[in-house]
Design a protein around this motif. Structure first.
Motif, PDB file in Angstrom:
ATOM      1  N   GLY A  10       7.935 -63.126  16.434  1.00  0.00           N
ATOM      2  CA  GLY A  10       8.937 -63.981  15.820  1.00  0.00           C
ATOM      3  C   GLY A  10       9.098 -63.679  14.353  1.00  0.00           C
ATOM      4  O   GLY A  10       8.598 -62.672  13.842  1.00  0.00           O
ATOM      5  N   LEU A  11       9.804 -64.563  13.679  1.00  0.00           N
ATOM      6  CA  LEU A  11      10.041 -64.454  12.243  1.00  0.00           C
ATOM      7  C   LEU A  11       9.136 -65.438  11.523  1.00  0.00           C
ATOM      8  O   LEU A  11       9.109 -66.624  11.864  1.00  0.00           O
ATOM      9  CB  LEU A  11      11.501 -64.763  11.934  1.00  0.00           C
ATOM     10  CG  LEU A  11      11.908 -64.843  10.461  1.00  0.00           C
ATOM     11  CD1 LEU A  11      11.719 -63.490   9.787  1.00  0.00           C
ATOM     12  CD2 LEU A  11      13.356 -65.317  10.340  1.00  0.00           C
ATOM     13  N   VAL A  12       8.414 -64.956  10.534  1.00  0.00           N
ATOM     14  CA  VAL A  12       7.485 -65.793   9.795  1.00  0.00           C
ATOM     15  C   VAL A  12       7.522 -65.387   8.324  1.00  0.00           C
ATOM     16  O   VAL A  12       7.791 -64.224   8.002  1.00  0.00           O
ATOM     17  CB  VAL A  12       6.055 -65.670  10.385  1.00  0.00           C
ATOM     18  CG1 VAL A  12       5.522 -64.250  10.234  1.00  0.00           C
ATOM     19  CG2 VAL A  12       5.115 -66.689   9.789  1.00  0.00           C
ATOM     20  N   GLN A  13       7.233 -66.333   7.458  1.00  0.00           N
ATOM     21  CA  GLN A  13       7.167 -66.025   6.035  1.00  0.00           C
ATOM     22  C   GLN A  13       5.845 -65.364   5.696  1.00  0.00           C
ATOM     23  O   GLN A  13       4.828 -65.565   6.380  1.00  0.00           O
ATOM     24  CB  GLN A  13       7.331 -67.304   5.209  1.00  0.00           C
ATOM     25  CG  GLN A  13       8.751 -67.852   5.202  1.00  0.00           C
ATOM     26  CD  GLN A  13       8.916 -68.977   4.215  1.00  0.00           C
ATOM     27  OE1 GLN A  13       7.963 -69.715   3.932  1.00  0.00           O
ATOM     28  NE2 GLN A  13      10.120 -69.130   3.679  1.00  0.00           N
ATOM     29  N   PRO A  86       4.930 -58.570   4.521  1.00  0.00           N
ATOM     30  CA  PRO A  86       6.167 -57.917   4.977  1.00  0.00           C
ATOM     31  C   PRO A  86       5.916 -56.563   5.632  1.00  0.00           C
ATOM     32  O   PRO A  86       6.628 -56.189   6.574  1.00  0.00           O
ATOM     33  CB  PRO A  86       6.968 -57.786   3.680  1.00  0.00           C
ATOM     34  CG  PRO A  86       6.530 -58.939   2.847  1.00  0.00           C
ATOM     35  CD  PRO A  86       5.055 -59.076   3.147  1.00  0.00           C
ATOM     36  N   THR A  89       5.626 -56.053   9.471  1.00  0.00           N
ATOM     37  CA  THR A  89       6.820 -56.091  10.318  1.00  0.00           C
ATOM     38  C   THR A  89       6.879 -54.891  11.237  1.00  0.00           C
ATOM     39  O   THR A  89       6.586 -53.764  10.824  1.00  0.00           O
ATOM     40  CB  THR A  89       8.082 -56.147   9.436  1.00  0.00           C
ATOM     41  OG1 THR A  89       8.101 -57.393   8.726  1.00  0.00           O
ATOM     42  CG2 THR A  89       9.343 -56.023  10.268  1.00  0.00           C
ATOM     43  N   GLN A 111       8.732 -58.311  18.905  1.00  0.00           N
ATOM     44  CA  GLN A 111       9.097 -58.072  17.506  1.00  0.00           C
ATOM     45  C   GLN A 111       8.427 -59.083  16.588  1.00  0.00           C
ATOM     46  O   GLN A 111       8.471 -60.298  16.849  1.00  0.00           O
ATOM     47  CB  GLN A 111      10.613 -58.146  17.331  1.00  0.00           C
ATOM     48  CG  GLN A 111      11.094 -57.940  15.904  1.00  0.00           C
ATOM     49  CD  GLN A 111      10.864 -56.526  15.402  1.00  0.00           C
ATOM     50  OE1 GLN A 111      10.987 -55.560  16.147  1.00  0.00           O
ATOM     51  NE2 GLN A 111      10.531 -56.406  14.113  1.00  0.00           N
ATOM     52  N   VAL A 112       7.840 -58.564  15.529  1.00  0.00           N
ATOM     53  CA  VAL A 112       7.276 -59.394  14.467  1.00  0.00           C
ATOM     54  C   VAL A 112       8.014 -59.052  13.173  1.00  0.00           C
ATOM     55  O   VAL A 112       8.078 -57.883  12.789  1.00  0.00           O
ATOM     56  CB  VAL A 112       5.763 -59.145  14.300  1.00  0.00           C
ATOM     57  CG1 VAL A 112       5.238 -59.862  13.063  1.00  0.00           C
ATOM     58  CG2 VAL A 112       5.009 -59.596  15.543  1.00  0.00           C
ATOM     59  N   THR A 113       8.566 -60.063  12.539  1.00  0.00           N
ATOM     60  CA  THR A 113       9.266 -59.868  11.275  1.00  0.00           C
ATOM     61  C   THR A 113       8.686 -60.820  10.246  1.00  0.00           C
ATOM     62  O   THR A 113       8.654 -62.035  10.471  1.00  0.00           O
ATOM     63  CB  THR A 113      10.772 -60.109  11.423  1.00  0.00           C
ATOM     64  OG1 THR A 113      11.302 -59.248  12.437  1.00  0.00           O
ATOM     65  CG2 THR A 113      11.490 -59.843  10.111  1.00  0.00           C
ATOM     66  N   VAL A 114       8.208 -60.256   9.138  1.00  0.00           N
ATOM     67  CA  VAL A 114       7.607 -61.053   8.079  1.00  0.00           C
ATOM     68  C   VAL A 114       8.515 -60.972   6.854  1.00  0.00           C
ATOM     69  O   VAL A 114       8.751 -59.884   6.322  1.00  0.00           O
ATOM     70  CB  VAL A 114       6.193 -60.562   7.734  1.00  0.00           C
ATOM     71  CG1 VAL A 114       5.558 -61.489   6.698  1.00  0.00           C
ATOM     72  CG2 VAL A 114       5.330 -60.488   8.981  1.00  0.00           C
ATOM     73  N   SER A 115       9.002 -62.105   6.432  1.00  0.00           N
ATOM     74  CA  SER A 115       9.899 -62.150   5.271  1.00  0.00           C
ATOM     75  C   SER A 115       9.114 -62.423   3.998  1.00  0.00           C
ATOM     76  O   SER A 115       8.091 -63.115   4.021  1.00  0.00           O
ATOM     77  CB  SER A 115      10.958 -63.228   5.471  1.00  0.00           C
ATOM     78  OG  SER A 115      10.362 -64.501   5.552  1.00  0.00           O
ATOM     79  N   SER A 116       9.600 -61.882   2.915  1.00  0.00           N
ATOM     80  CA  SER A 116       8.899 -62.049   1.627  1.00  0.00           C
ATOM     81  C   SER A 116       9.364 -63.301   0.905  1.00  0.00           C
ATOM     82  O   SER A 116      10.318 -63.945   1.270  1.00  0.00           O
ATOM     83  CB  SER A 116       9.138 -60.830   0.749  1.00  0.00           C
ATOM     84  OG  SER A 116      10.511 -60.628   0.550  1.00  0.00           O
TER      85      SER A 116
END
Length: 116
Positions: A10-13, A86, A89, A111-116
């Motif tokens: 998933g999407l995580v900070q 990040p 990702t 999918q792994v997405t790490v946002s900054s």
């Protein structure tokens, strides 16, 4: 042959956590060669963490932040990812090879997405 299904991406900070799961269609108890791998577009698939007959090994970039484990009652392998960055990702795949003469089996990726 082993069918594998990954989940938990998933999407995580940055600084957050995720736990990836890899559900196997049969027992992976004491598997010969199992692990998690990551791929980003344009790069080769790289090892993130492996567990082989109970012994674990980690890429230097995730040492101390990620933990690989198995639950043999659920035929499932996990990757607990903490303090995400990040650069973590990517598309994460699990791999299972049950013994030295069997071929490797791969999941479809999560999918792994790490946002900054």
């Amino acid at each position: 042959q082993v069918q594998l299904v990954e989940s938990g991406g998933g999407l995580v900070q940055a600084g957050g956590s995720l736990r990836l799961s890899c559900a196997a269609s049969r027992s992976i108890f004491n598997g010969y060669d199992m692990g998690w791998y990551r791929q980003v577009p344009g790069n080769q698939r790289e090892m993130v963490a492996t567990i082989t007959t109970g012994r674990t090994n980690y890429a230097g970039s995730v040492q101390g932040r990620f933990t690989i484990s198995t639950d043999n009652t659920k035929n499932t392998m996990y990757l607990q990812m903490n303090s995400l960055k990040p650069e973590d990702t990517g598309l994460y795949y699990c791999k299972v090879r049950l013994n030295s003469i069997s071929s490797a089996n791969w999941g479809q990726g999560t999918q792994v997405t790490v946002s900054s």
